[in-house]
Design a protein around this motif. Structure first.
Motif, PDB file in Angstrom:
ATOM      1  N   ASN A   1     -28.249  -3.483  45.734  1.00  0.00           N
ATOM      2  CA  ASN A   1     -27.479  -4.643  45.302  1.00  0.00           C
ATOM      3  C   ASN A   1     -26.039  -4.159  45.179  1.00  0.00           C
ATOM      4  OD1 ASN A   1     -29.190  -7.128  44.546  1.00  0.00           O
ATOM      5  ND2 ASN A   1     -30.354  -5.422  43.682  1.00  0.00           N
ATOM      6  N   PRO A   2     -25.302  -4.153  46.298  1.00  0.00           N
ATOM      7  CA  PRO A   2     -23.984  -3.520  46.307  1.00  0.00           C
ATOM      8  C   PRO A   2     -22.943  -4.185  45.421  1.00  0.00           C
ATOM      9  CG  PRO A   2     -24.387  -4.655  48.378  1.00  0.00           C
ATOM     10  CD  PRO A   2     -25.668  -4.691  47.603  1.00  0.00           C
TER      11      PRO A   2
ATOM     12  N   ASN B   1     -30.800  -7.688  47.148  1.00  0.00           N
ATOM     13  CA  ASN B   1     -30.368  -9.061  46.905  1.00  0.00           C
ATOM     14  C   ASN B   1     -28.860  -9.106  46.755  1.00  0.00           C
ATOM     15  OD1 ASN B   1     -32.746 -10.929  46.718  1.00  0.00           O
ATOM     16  ND2 ASN B   1     -33.465  -9.325  45.355  1.00  0.00           N
ATOM     17  N   ASP B   2     -28.369 -10.189  46.171  1.00  0.00           N
ATOM     18  CA  ASP B   2     -26.939 -10.384  45.966  1.00  0.00           C
ATOM     19  C   ASP B   2     -26.590 -10.342  44.484  1.00  0.00           C
ATOM     20  OD1 ASP B   2     -26.436 -10.756  48.728  1.00  0.00           O
ATOM     21  OD2 ASP B   2     -27.191 -12.814  48.560  1.00  0.00           O
TER      22      ASP B   2
ATOM     23  N   GLY C   1     -25.341 -10.897  36.860  1.00  0.00           N
ATOM     24  CA  GLY C   1     -26.805 -10.890  36.897  1.00  0.00           C
ATOM     25  C   GLY C   1     -27.381  -9.715  36.130  1.00  0.00           C
ATOM     26  N   VAL C   2     -26.737  -8.569  36.247  1.00  0.00           N
ATOM     27  CA  VAL C   2     -27.181  -7.390  35.513  1.00  0.00           C
ATOM     28  C   VAL C   2     -27.001  -7.600  34.016  1.00  0.00           C
ATOM     29  CG1 VAL C   2     -26.752  -4.938  35.107  1.00  0.00           C
ATOM     30  CG2 VAL C   2     -26.801  -5.818  37.427  1.00  0.00           C
TER      31      VAL C   2
ATOM     32  N   CYS D   1     -34.752 -11.634  48.713  1.00  0.00           N
ATOM     33  CA  CYS D   1     -35.014 -13.073  48.687  1.00  0.00           C
ATOM     34  C   CYS D   1     -33.744 -13.882  48.437  1.00  0.00           C
ATOM     35  CB  CYS D   1     -36.087 -13.406  47.658  1.00  0.00           C
ATOM     36  SG  CYS D   1     -35.595 -13.119  45.959  1.00  0.00           S
ATOM     37  N   GLY D   2     -32.590 -13.216  48.529  1.00  0.00           N
ATOM     38  CA  GLY D   2     -31.332 -13.919  48.349  1.00  0.00           C
ATOM     39  C   GLY D   2     -30.982 -14.209  46.901  1.00  0.00           C
ATOM     40  N   MET D   3     -31.612 -13.525  45.972  1.00  0.00           N
ATOM     41  CA  MET D   3     -31.337 -13.770  44.560  1.00  0.00           C
ATOM     42  C   MET D   3     -29.902 -13.375  44.218  1.00  0.00           C
ATOM     43  SD  MET D   3     -33.230 -12.468  41.098  1.00  0.00           S
ATOM     44  CE  MET D   3     -34.741 -13.303  41.493  1.00  0.00           C
ATOM     45  N   SER D   4     -29.242 -14.254  43.486  1.00  0.00           N
ATOM     46  CA  SER D   4     -27.866 -14.020  43.063  1.00  0.00           C
ATOM     47  C   SER D   4     -27.844 -13.878  41.541  1.00  0.00           C
ATOM     48  CB  SER D   4     -26.995 -15.191  43.493  1.00  0.00           C
ATOM     49  OG  SER D   4     -27.409 -16.364  42.819  1.00  0.00           O
ATOM     50  N   ASP D   5     -26.646 -13.856  40.989  1.00  0.00           N
ATOM     51  CA  ASP D   5     -26.507 -13.759  39.533  1.00  0.00           C
ATOM     52  C   ASP D   5     -27.169 -14.948  38.832  1.00  0.00           C
ATOM     53  OD1 ASP D   5     -25.129 -11.390  39.722  1.00  0.00           O
ATOM     54  OD2 ASP D   5     -23.152 -12.318  39.579  1.00  0.00           O
TER      55      ASP D   5
END
Length: 120
Positions: free
Chosen positions: A80-81, A52-53, A58-59, A24-28
């Motif tokens: 999530n590379p 996602n991104d 984000g982690v 869904c394009g989620m980022s940090d």
């Protein structure tokens, strides 16, 4: 309202057991918003944030949430590379004390993921 804001509102006010936010394009930034809502959530058991991104920041936000959240049992961060060893270490610190099953699959796994997924 963006996907992340809707997810945060949903998690805070509804009894959700599984939340899938794949691809869904989620980022940090989205992870930070989501993590803030999940700190007080008492119903979510399974969270999927795959494809996602998400990167290390984000982690780190999700790891901070895991330190407070007592109900989450599985966290899927597959594909999530942008997640590197720093993000892995943030999760390691929390997961050594918590019983959360992590899923992470990627063609280029950082070295730390292999160790984390082996378990103690």
């Amino acid at each position: 309202m963006c996907v992340c804001a809707r997810a945060r509102a949903c998690v805070c006010f509804v009894q959700v057991c599984t939340l899938k936010l794949s691809n869904c394009g989620m980022s940090d930034l989205g992870c930070e918003d989501l993590a803030e809502g999940l700190k007080v959530n008492e119903s979510l058991r399974h969270l999927v944030v795959s494809q996602n991104d998400v990167a290390d920041a984000g982690v780190a936000a999700l790891a901070g949430m895991l330190a407070r959240n007592t109900t989450l049992q599985t966290l899927d961060l597959s594909y999530n590379p942008g997640i590197g060893d720093e993000g892995v270490m943030d999760l390691c610190e929390v997961c050594m004390c918590k019983h959360v099953a992590l899923t992470y699959q990627n063609w280029h796994q950082p070295r730390g993921w292999r160790e984390l997924l082996k378990g103690p």
